[in-house]
Write a protein that holds these residues in place. Structure first.
Motif, PDB file in Angstrom:
ATOM      1  N   SER A 237      40.183  45.178  34.625  1.00 40.29           N
ATOM      2  CA  SER A 237      40.644  43.799  34.766  1.00 40.29           C
ATOM      3  C   SER A 237      41.710  43.694  35.840  1.00 40.29           C
ATOM      4  CB  SER A 237      41.180  43.291  33.422  1.00 40.29           C
ATOM      5  OG  SER A 237      41.720  42.000  33.560  1.00 40.29           O
ATOM      6  N   PHE A 238      42.648  44.644  35.869  1.00 38.30           N
ATOM      7  CA  PHE A 238      43.701  44.644  36.890  1.00 38.30           C
ATOM      8  C   PHE A 238      43.108  44.760  38.292  1.00 38.30           C
ATOM      9  CE2 PHE A 238      46.568  47.105  39.649  1.00 38.30           C
ATOM     10  CZ  PHE A 238      47.708  46.312  39.623  1.00 38.30           C
ATOM     11  N   LEU A 239      42.052  45.540  38.437  1.00 40.88           N
ATOM     12  CA  LEU A 239      41.431  45.708  39.747  1.00 40.88           C
ATOM     13  C   LEU A 239      40.859  44.390  40.259  1.00 40.88           C
ATOM     14  CD1 LEU A 239      39.590  49.123  39.210  1.00 40.88           C
ATOM     15  CD2 LEU A 239      41.946  48.702  39.929  1.00 40.88           C
ATOM     16  N   TYR A 240      40.325  43.574  39.351  1.00 34.68           N
ATOM     17  CA  TYR A 240      39.786  42.276  39.751  1.00 34.68           C
ATOM     18  C   TYR A 240      40.880  41.233  39.959  1.00 34.68           C
ATOM     19  CZ  TYR A 240      34.844  43.419  39.070  1.00 34.68           C
ATOM     20  OH  TYR A 240      33.585  43.956  39.203  1.00 34.68           O
ATOM     21  N   THR A 241      41.804  41.130  38.999  1.00 32.01           N
ATOM     22  CA  THR A 241      42.751  40.013  39.015  1.00 32.01           C
ATOM     23  C   THR A 241      43.950  40.239  39.923  1.00 32.01           C
ATOM     24  OG1 THR A 241      43.931  40.899  37.090  1.00 32.01           O
ATOM     25  CG2 THR A 241      42.124  39.349  36.665  1.00 32.01           C
ATOM     26  N   HIS A 242      44.304  41.493  40.189  1.00 28.76           N
ATOM     27  CA  HIS A 242      45.496  41.772  40.984  1.00 28.76           C
ATOM     28  C   HIS A 242      45.179  42.497  42.291  1.00 28.76           C
ATOM     29  CE1 HIS A 242      47.241  40.672  37.141  1.00 28.76           C
ATOM     30  NE2 HIS A 242      48.412  40.554  37.730  1.00 28.76           N
ATOM     31  N   MET A 243      44.443  43.587  42.216  1.00 25.74           N
ATOM     32  CA  MET A 243      44.113  44.267  43.462  1.00 25.74           C
ATOM     33  C   MET A 243      43.215  43.384  44.337  1.00 25.74           C
ATOM     34  SD  MET A 243      42.274  47.935  44.202  1.00 25.74           S
ATOM     35  CE  MET A 243      43.530  48.892  43.359  1.00 25.74           C
ATOM     36  N   ILE A 272      46.977  51.842  49.112  1.00 26.37           N
ATOM     37  CA  ILE A 272      45.563  51.476  49.255  1.00 26.37           C
ATOM     38  C   ILE A 272      45.417  50.562  50.466  1.00 26.37           C
ATOM     39  CG2 ILE A 272      43.643  50.241  48.156  1.00 26.37           C
ATOM     40  CD1 ILE A 272      44.795  51.187  45.471  1.00 26.37           C
ATOM     41  N   THR A 273      44.460  50.854  51.328  1.00 26.45           N
ATOM     42  CA  THR A 273      44.326  50.125  52.590  1.00 26.45           C
ATOM     43  C   THR A 273      43.137  49.178  52.629  1.00 26.45           C
ATOM     44  OG1 THR A 273      43.079  51.986  53.534  1.00 26.45           O
ATOM     45  CG2 THR A 273      45.476  51.953  53.885  1.00 26.45           C
ATOM     46  N   SER A 274      42.304  49.174  51.597  1.00 23.54           N
ATOM     47  CA  SER A 274      41.196  48.214  51.568  1.00 23.54           C
ATOM     48  C   SER A 274      40.672  48.088  50.148  1.00 23.54           C
ATOM     49  CB  SER A 274      40.059  48.641  52.504  1.00 23.54           C
ATOM     50  OG  SER A 274      39.462  49.845  52.061  1.00 23.54           O
ATOM     51  N   ALA A 275      40.129  46.922  49.860  1.00 21.29           N
ATOM     52  CA  ALA A 275      39.539  46.682  48.541  1.00 21.29           C
ATOM     53  C   ALA A 275      38.556  45.528  48.658  1.00 21.29           C
ATOM     54  CB  ALA A 275      40.612  46.355  47.505  1.00 21.29           C
ATOM     55  N   SER A 276      37.531  45.539  47.807  1.00 21.96           N
ATOM     56  CA  SER A 276      36.591  44.430  47.747  1.00 21.96           C
ATOM     57  C   SER A 276      36.070  44.304  46.327  1.00 21.96           C
ATOM     58  CB  SER A 276      35.420  44.636  48.722  1.00 21.96           C
ATOM     59  OG  SER A 276      34.675  45.795  48.390  1.00 21.96           O
ATOM     60  N   ALA A 277      35.734  43.085  45.946  1.00 22.92           N
ATOM     61  CA  ALA A 277      35.227  42.823  44.606  1.00 22.92           C
ATOM     62  C   ALA A 277      34.431  41.532  44.632  1.00 22.92           C
ATOM     63  CB  ALA A 277      36.368  42.719  43.592  1.00 22.92           C
ATOM     64  N   ALA A 278      33.532  41.385  43.664  1.00 24.18           N
ATOM     65  CA  ALA A 278      32.733  40.168  43.552  1.00 24.18           C
ATOM     66  C   ALA A 278      32.471  39.871  42.084  1.00 24.18           C
ATOM     67  CB  ALA A 278      31.414  40.312  44.305  1.00 24.18           C
ATOM     68  N   ALA A 289      37.260  40.481  50.030  1.00 23.81           N
ATOM     69  CA  ALA A 289      37.416  41.787  50.675  1.00 23.81           C
ATOM     70  C   ALA A 289      38.653  41.735  51.558  1.00 23.81           C
ATOM     71  CB  ALA A 289      36.189  42.137  51.499  1.00 23.81           C
ATOM     72  N   TRP A 290      39.515  42.759  51.463  1.00 25.03           N
ATOM     73  CA  TRP A 290      40.708  42.794  52.308  1.00 25.03           C
ATOM     74  C   TRP A 290      40.938  44.185  52.885  1.00 25.03           C
ATOM     75  CZ3 TRP A 290      44.379  46.240  50.814  1.00 25.03           C
ATOM     76  CH2 TRP A 290      44.559  46.500  49.433  1.00 25.03           C
ATOM     77  N   THR A 291      41.633  44.200  54.004  1.00 30.72           N
ATOM     78  CA  THR A 291      42.057  45.453  54.622  1.00 30.72           C
ATOM     79  C   THR A 291      43.524  45.336  55.009  1.00 30.72           C
ATOM     80  OG1 THR A 291      41.396  44.730  56.845  1.00 30.72           O
ATOM     81  CG2 THR A 291      39.758  45.943  55.544  1.00 30.72           C
ATOM     82  N   LEU A 292      44.179  46.469  55.100  1.00 31.47           N
ATOM     83  CA  LEU A 292      45.590  46.509  55.461  1.00 31.47           C
ATOM     84  C   LEU A 292      45.817  47.687  56.385  1.00 31.47           C
ATOM     85  CD1 LEU A 292      48.559  45.612  55.078  1.00 31.47           C
ATOM     86  CD2 LEU A 292      48.656  47.105  53.066  1.00 31.47           C
ATOM     87  N   GLY A 293      46.363  47.413  57.558  1.00 29.65           N
ATOM     88  CA  GLY A 293      46.660  48.493  58.488  1.00 29.65           C
ATOM     89  C   GLY A 293      47.582  48.031  59.599  1.00 29.65           C
ATOM     90  N   HIS A 294      48.537  48.891  59.943  1.00 31.48           N
ATOM     91  CA  HIS A 294      49.486  48.598  61.021  1.00 31.48           C
ATOM     92  C   HIS A 294      50.217  47.271  60.788  1.00 31.48           C
ATOM     93  CE1 HIS A 294      47.698  51.983  63.095  1.00 31.48           C
ATOM     94  NE2 HIS A 294      46.509  51.413  63.006  1.00 31.48           N
ATOM     95  N   GLY A 295      50.523  47.008  59.525  1.00 32.97           N
ATOM     96  CA  GLY A 295      51.269  45.807  59.184  1.00 32.97           C
ATOM     97  C   GLY A 295      50.459  44.534  59.174  1.00 32.97           C
TER      98      GLY A 295
END
Length: 355
Positions: A237-243, A272-278, A289-295
């Motif tokens: 649940s945390f992975l869906y609602t928060h991550m 963690i630098t990327s995550a996706s869920a549906a 879907a999100w990514t994070l890198g170099h700010g």
């Protein structure tokens, strides 16, 4: 001839002199608590039944957990409040004003009784465990003005347990959302990514392909308990609602139900630098879907036609959007990129709740 002993919530026959079951305690007397709420009384009042609530697994040979001879009123009363509140809300939706009023009043009375019995003026619980603090925050038992103190004490209990979770069957699924929602997202990710025992990644280290009932469900000595279990798996649940950040409104209007309105509020952390869920809903597929890198944080959101969303980015900005595909980005320099160390050496002394 068998003798009928009074057990919490039921009568159970056992043979005279039998030692196969622990001798039960006498049934407590019943009295009324604050505002007429039924309470069980021993040395002091504790609203709700002290019935045994399943803890971290069961065995025919192991002693029952939690201990049925102890008073678990702090748990039972919390769930009585939660159940009455949900029932009142359901009655309101169904248009049953009388039932909504009845169970709403019961919830208010039980809340007052719980606070009188278990909470002090500083937001500290009279019976301390990680699980009790998690429930108090998740169910709204603690006044908003004191919630930050209760949350801080929860983190102290985690640190005092070797920075390990110590929740049981009932509270583990609520732990990470409670931490994140009360300003401790970093601690939530630290626990999520910890290794060793107890931890979710510790199961993977031991070869798990499912979530086990016991943190050490498979060892060199064999397996025990269920190897495909809800309690630890509730972390999903945390992975869906928060991550990923896909959330429903707490109290939706009729036109907002069934995923017609959602909040998309991803909260990156833990290195963690990327995550996706549906989620496939009655309205269609909602994906993130999100990514994070170099700010730089980038987010892609895909919504079915007719679905409204409030998109909340990690930099604090918020934007309303409607069905379709949307792209967002923001700068997060110095934030959310710190990799939390999750390596553990040795075996710390751990405290695990049963609730």
């Amino acid at each position: 001839m068998g003798t009928s002993w009074r057990w919490p919530g039921r009568s159970r026959p056992c043979a005279d002199g039998s030692t196969t079951l622990p001798r039960p305690r006498p049934a407590p007397a019943i009295r009324n608590g604050p505002a007429g709420v039924p309470c069980r009384w021993r040395t002091r009042s504790s609203c709700g039944t002290p019935a045994s609530i399943s803890g971290s697994g069961s065995s025919r040979t192991a002693p029952p957990k939690p201990d049925p001879s102890r008073d678990h009123g702090i748990v039972a009363t919390a769930y009585l409040f939660r159940s009455a509140s949900v029932l009142a809300g359901a009655a309101k939706v169904l248009g049953d004003a009388a039932a909504a009023a009845k169970y709403g009043a019961l919830a208010e009375q039980v809340l007052a009784a719980w606070r009188m019995e278990y909470l002090d003026q500083n937001g500290i619980l009279g019976e301390e465990s990680q699980g009790h603090h998690v429930r108090a925050l998740a169910f709204g038992l603690v006044p908003e003005a004191l919630a930050h103190r209760t949350a801080a004490r929860l983190v102290e209990l985690i640190r005092g347990n070797g920075s390990r979770l110590g929740t049981g069957f009932l509270a583990t699924g609520l732990l990470l959302p409670v931490l994140a929602d009360h300003g401790y997202l970093d601690v939530a990710y630290e626990l999520l990514l910890s290794t060793g025992t107890p931890s979710w990644l510790g199961m993977l280290e031991a070869g798990a392909t499912t979530m086990w009932e016991w943190w050490d469900g498979v060892t060199d000595q064999g397996a025990r308990g269920s190897l495909n279990h809800y309690s630890k798996g509730a972390v999903g649940s945390f992975l869906y609602t928060h991550m990923a950040g896909i959330r429903l409104p707490e109290d939706p209007a009729p036109e907002e139900t069934a995923y017609r309105r959602v909040t998309i509020a991803p909260q990156p952390g833990g290195g963690i630098t990327s995550a996706s869920a549906a989620v496939v809903t009655s309205q269609g597929r909602i994906s993130v879907a999100w990514t994070l890198g170099h700010g730089q944080f980038t987010l892609e959101v895909d919504l079915p036609d007719g679905v409204r969303a409030a998109v909340e980015l990690p930099d604090g900005s918020s934007r309303p959007v409607f069905g379709g595909r949307h792209h967002f980005s923001c700068q997060l320099v110095g934030r959310a990129e710190t990799h939390l160390s999750t390596v553990r050496f040795g075996t710390p002394a751990l405290q695990l709740d049963q609730t």
